[in-house]
Design a protein around this motif. Structure first.
Motif, PDB file in Angstrom:
ATOM      1  N   HIS A   1      38.496  11.801  -0.150  1.00  0.00           N
ATOM      2  CA  HIS A   1      37.196  12.482  -0.233  1.00  0.00           C
ATOM      3  C   HIS A   1      36.937  13.341   0.999  1.00  0.00           C
ATOM      4  CE1 HIS A   1      36.839   8.507   1.544  1.00  0.00           C
ATOM      5  NE2 HIS A   1      35.792   8.929   2.236  1.00  0.00           N
TER       6      HIS A   1
ATOM      7  N   VAL B   1      39.564  11.814  -9.171  1.00  0.00           N
ATOM      8  CA  VAL B   1      38.707  11.630  -8.009  1.00  0.00           C
ATOM      9  C   VAL B   1      38.021  12.937  -7.637  1.00  0.00           C
ATOM     10  CG1 VAL B   1      38.680  11.130  -5.539  1.00  0.00           C
ATOM     11  CG2 VAL B   1      39.972   9.653  -7.091  1.00  0.00           C
TER      12      VAL B   1
ATOM     13  N   LEU C   1      40.239   5.969  -2.055  1.00  0.00           N
ATOM     14  CA  LEU C   1      38.925   6.102  -1.415  1.00  0.00           C
ATOM     15  C   LEU C   1      38.682   5.015  -0.374  1.00  0.00           C
ATOM     16  CD1 LEU C   1      36.851   7.038  -4.584  1.00  0.00           C
ATOM     17  CD2 LEU C   1      37.605   8.568  -2.775  1.00  0.00           C
TER      18      LEU C   1
ATOM     19  N   VAL D   1      42.461   4.089  -7.593  1.00  0.00           N
ATOM     20  CA  VAL D   1      41.261   4.772  -7.132  1.00  0.00           C
ATOM     21  C   VAL D   1      40.715   4.125  -5.858  1.00  0.00           C
ATOM     22  CG1 VAL D   1      38.835   5.241  -7.681  1.00  0.00           C
ATOM     23  CG2 VAL D   1      40.605   5.707  -9.385  1.00  0.00           C
TER      24      VAL D   1
END
Length: 420
Positions: free
Chosen positions: A366, A168, A197, A193
């Motif tokens: 993120h 990521v 996120l 994943v």
């Protein structure tokens, strides 16, 4: 200048016959034949690393090549080495196969049994085409970058070593620097994943498995555009659908992504399947993450040896990344390198889980703080791998595996040697 011709033939008798006929062609310089698809790609990759001028002008692929089918192999060669012209030798010279070969990237087709005139004419035409492409690219150009982006796989020596987090962050670093980046969850049964996120999605990599011609529109419908700009192609929500993604489908998918994005990062997890094996085999860079403990390092060694036995990836073409490293750890990166026999990333990732816990639990990895030493190290690793470009467009490579200004990256080097 002689035309260099590389035959790719799985059958020994067919190889001798083809090489003998090629040697009779005017200004032809046949080189030692390769006997399978893996050897062909490895040979071309080794030559391309030197210069586009080192590549043969023509590759002749016999229909009996293996283990990858001939058309799949031609597609991969055309995508990765656009300055090489490929000719398919086949017993079926009908319009259906001719069309399929052209769609895969072949520049010509020659029917069996081989005839001198037909072979000579086709080799000459393809050699002229290859010379024109190289003149357009310029001497010393990147032989593998003209038809697509960079593909990086991230695999874990075992579960829980941090492969998904690394994948990521590498994709985020590439996107933030100005590259068009795609992140693929190839851990098809248990990929995380989407959880990292915090995204909800309808389509997955399994939806592309049955599509033989993945157009840009089809690909755009399957990917999820994240707020960061990274294109996500996620693992199916129903793990059993992962079986739909065969090695052939994986090659198609990776090839389609490579042609559309500058950087493609694939999280391959810790379990080896047909799709992840195909991804690792075709990747430009294959990373293997491990933690500095006996169990994980032993697992890394087993993985590397298995990849070699299955002819997926050679040890020296695999790069080990050490995660959760402390300076007091008894197992240091240099020891991991000696045990596995692989290349070693100069950048190691420090052990700092407290920095990550909030972002992981909220599914917003993120949004990890820029002061995080883990994020700094992973973005430094992206620079080391050439996935990050500076404002001038050149890949950013930090001194000693660190990007300038990244205080948190932990870098270990053996004296007189650079890692990775």
């Amino acid at each position: 200048m002689p035309t260099r011709i590389l035959p790719a033939v799985g059958d020994a008798d067919a190889a001798r016959s083809l090489t003998t006929l090629l040697s009779r062609l005017p200004d032809a310089e046949p080189v030692q034949p390769v006997t399978d698809s893996t050897q062909l790609v490895d040979t071309l990759a080794h030559l391309a690393a030197e210069s586009v001028d080192e590549l043969p002008e023509v590759v002749v692929v016999h229909e009996r090549i293996g283990p990858v089918p001939a058309l799949e192999l031609i597609r991969e060669v055309a995508l990765r080495f656009p300055a090489v012209g490929v000719i398919l030798v086949t017993s079926d010279a009908g319009p259906g196969l001719f069309s399929a070969a052209m769609d895969s990237g072949a520049r010509g087709l020659v029917a069996l049994p081989l005839g001198y005139e037909e072979l000579a004419s086709r080799v000459q035409a393809v050699a002229q085409w290859s010379t024109g492409v190289r003149r357009h690219l310029g001497h010393g150009g990147d032989a593998s970058g003209g038809a697509g982006g960079r593909v990086v796989t991230v695999s874990g020596a075992k579960g829980g070593v941090g492969a998904t987090l690394a994948a990521v962050q590498l994709a985020l670093a590439a996107q933030a620097s100005g590259h068009a980046a795609a992140l693929v969850d190839m851990d098809l049964q248990s990929g995380d994943v989407a959880s990292f996120l915090d995204v909800q999605f309808r389509r997955s990599v399994a939806d592309l498995a049955a599509i033989t011609d993945i157009s840009p529109r089809v690909l755009a419908d399957a990917v999820f555009r994240h707020d960061t700009g990274v294109a996500l192609l996620l693992a199916p929500g129903e793990g059993e659908r992962g079986e739909e993604v065969t090695d052939r489908a994986a090659r198609h998918i990776v090839g389609a992504l490579r042609s559309r994005y500058d950087v493609v990062v694939l999280d391959c997890g810790a379990q080896l399947g047909a799709a992840s094996a195909a991804a690792v085999e075709t990747a430009d860079t294959a990373l293997l993450l491990t933690t500095p403990d006996v169990v994980a390092v032993r697992a890394a060694k087993r993985t590397v040896r298995m990849w070699e036995r299955l002819r997926i990836r050679k040890a020296q073409e695999t790069t080990v990344v050490v995660n959760r490293l402390t300076r007091s750890a008894e197992i240091q990166p240099s020891l991991v390198q000696r045990i596995t026999g692989t290349a070693l990333a100069a950048t190691a990732i420090p052990a700092a889980y407290k920095e990550l816990q909030g972002a992981v639990d909220s599914g917003r990895i993120h949004d990890l703080d820029n002061r995080s030493t883990v994020k700094q190290a992973l973005w430094s690793l992206a620079g080391e791998l050439g996935l990050v470009k500076t404002p001038e467009g050149e890949p950013a490579r930090g001194s000693g595996g660190r990007l300038r200004g990244d205080r948190g990256a932990v870098s270990f080097r053996r004296r007189g040697r650079t890692g990775g």
